[in-house]
Design a protein around this motif. Structure first.
Motif, PDB file in Angstrom:
ATOM      1  N   SER A   1       0.829  -1.204   0.000  1.00  9.94           N
ATOM      2  CA  SER A   1       0.000   0.000   0.000  1.00  9.94           C
ATOM      3  C   SER A   1       0.865   1.257   0.000  1.00  9.94           C
ATOM      4  O   SER A   1       0.491   2.269  -0.607  1.00  9.94           O
ATOM      5  N   ARG A   2       2.007   1.205   0.666  1.00 13.83           N
ATOM      6  CA  ARG A   2       2.933   2.346   0.670  1.00 13.83           C
ATOM      7  C   ARG A   2       3.534   2.584  -0.708  1.00 13.83           C
ATOM      8  O   ARG A   2       4.022   3.677  -0.989  1.00 13.83           O
ATOM      9  N   ARG A   3       3.506   1.561  -1.544  1.00 14.28           N
ATOM     10  CA  ARG A   3       4.004   1.681  -2.918  1.00 14.28           C
ATOM     11  C   ARG A   3       2.858   1.860  -3.913  1.00 14.28           C
ATOM     12  O   ARG A   3       2.965   1.505  -5.079  1.00 14.28           O
ATOM     13  N   LYS A   4       1.762   2.404  -3.376  1.00 13.24           N
ATOM     14  CA  LYS A   4       0.605   2.778  -4.197  1.00 13.24           C
ATOM     15  C   LYS A   4      -0.080   1.588  -4.878  1.00 13.24           C
ATOM     16  O   LYS A   4      -0.700   1.738  -5.924  1.00 13.24           O
ATOM     17  N   GLN A   5       0.052   0.420  -4.272  1.00 19.52           N
ATOM     18  CA  GLN A   5      -0.681  -0.753  -4.735  1.00 19.52           C
ATOM     19  C   GLN A   5      -1.939  -0.883  -3.884  1.00 19.52           C
ATOM     20  O   GLN A   5      -1.856  -1.041  -2.667  1.00 19.52           O
ATOM     21  N   LYS A   6      -3.104  -0.809  -4.509  1.00 19.47           N
ATOM     22  CA  LYS A   6      -4.349  -0.943  -3.746  1.00 19.47           C
ATOM     23  C   LYS A   6      -4.465  -2.399  -3.314  1.00 19.47           C
ATOM     24  O   LYS A   6      -4.517  -3.303  -4.143  1.00 19.47           O
ATOM     25  N   THR A   7      -4.484  -2.615  -2.002  1.00 16.70           N
ATOM     26  CA  THR A   7      -4.283  -3.951  -1.445  1.00 16.70           C
ATOM     27  C   THR A   7      -5.434  -4.342  -0.523  1.00 16.70           C
ATOM     28  O   THR A   7      -5.906  -3.537   0.274  1.00 16.70           O
ATOM     29  N   LEU A   8      -5.848  -5.607  -0.636  1.00 17.66           N
ATOM     30  CA  LEU A   8      -6.878  -6.164   0.244  1.00 17.66           C
ATOM     31  C   LEU A   8      -6.304  -7.337   1.018  1.00 17.66           C
ATOM     32  O   LEU A   8      -5.681  -8.232   0.433  1.00 17.66           O
ATOM     33  N   LEU A   9      -6.521  -7.342   2.327  1.00 15.95           N
ATOM     34  CA  LEU A   9      -6.133  -8.461   3.186  1.00 15.95           C
ATOM     35  C   LEU A   9      -7.395  -9.234   3.566  1.00 15.95           C
ATOM     36  O   LEU A   9      -8.407  -8.638   3.950  1.00 15.95           O
TER      37      LEU A   9
END
Length: 251
Positions: free
Chosen positions: A28-36
């Protein structure tokens, strides 16, 4: 299109949840929209993110077909679907459901569109919940504790991945293995690294997650390692592993 990664090891205490949280934050810090997605009845991921009280919108209800879970926002680029203790009874409750191994896949298909990366935290078993994760995933990541018994169980995991690939999900591949709780001063740890490297070759990530007390302390404060202690060895290691995973996927 979202890449879906399942973090799997039927041995407990190897760092699955810690890895899912800190890699998720790293992406997410690298601008990847992430779901856990927390698929472990122990709900450690949910507790570590402060979501243990979000009982009305969780993966358990989704698997039962009560609703499609709506992910909770952790930050701008990071969302999560929590678990609850009731998930521990899911294997019995869902035993008679047709195509029960594909229930999570159906949920993921409905929620994946906004995301670049989806990480699934599997329980420490190779039962129905883990089968659901493997049936939904593109790749499997295996955290390997730097000790003999952890390595000894890898054969069973690989057999399970192979079965799921053949019968349920022909997209599924081994994304990679990485060592956790590593101490280069210990001969055993260095031997384990060499053994895993010889057995799995380029599937072993160069980055190792060193034994670091801050990684154990951060969940107590409901923080990821970057917020808890950004200059720690744990933060540096997970940042390096995040970069390595992204580089391999972009290669």
């Amino acid at each position: 299109m979202a890449k879906i990664y399942a973090f799997c090891n039927h041995k407990g205490g190897v760092g699955k949840t810690t890895s899912v949280i800190n890699l998720g934050v790293g992406f997410s810090r690298r601008k990847q929209k992430t779901l856990l997605i927390d698929l472990d009845p122990q709900s450690n991921l949910s507790q570590s993110l402060g979501l243990e009280e979000k009982t009305g919108n969780n993966i358990y209800g989704g698997l039962k077909g009560d609703y499609v879970p709506e992910p909770f926002a952790i930050n701008k680029n990071l969302h999560a679907i929590p678990a609850v203790l009731d998930l521990s009874g899911a294997e019995l409750e869902l035993a008679a459901v047709p195509a029960r191994e594909l229930l999570l896949k159906e949920i993921v298909e409905q929620v994946k569109n906004p995301y670049d990366i989806i990480l699934i935290d599997c329980p420490p078993s190779l039962g129905l919940l883990t089968m659901n994760a493997l049936a939904a995933a593109d790749e499997v990541f295996i955290p390997v504790q730097s000790e003999y018994l952890a390595v000894h169980g890898l054969k069973k995991i690989m057999e399970t991945i192979d079965i799921v690939h053949k019968r349920l999900n022909n997209r599924l591949t081994l994304g990679g293995l990485f060592l956790t709780q590593y101490d280069k001063r210990k001969v055993l740890n260095r031997d384990i690294r060499e053994t895993v490297g010889e057995a799995f070759g380029q599937k072993v990530f160069d980055t190792v997650i060193r034994n670091n007390i801050a990684l154990a302390e951060a969940p107590v404060e409901q923080m990821d390692i970057y917020r808890y202690k950004k200059d720690s060895a744990g933060a540096r290691d997970y940042a390096a592993l995040t970069r390595e995973i992204l580089q391999k996927n972009l290669a």
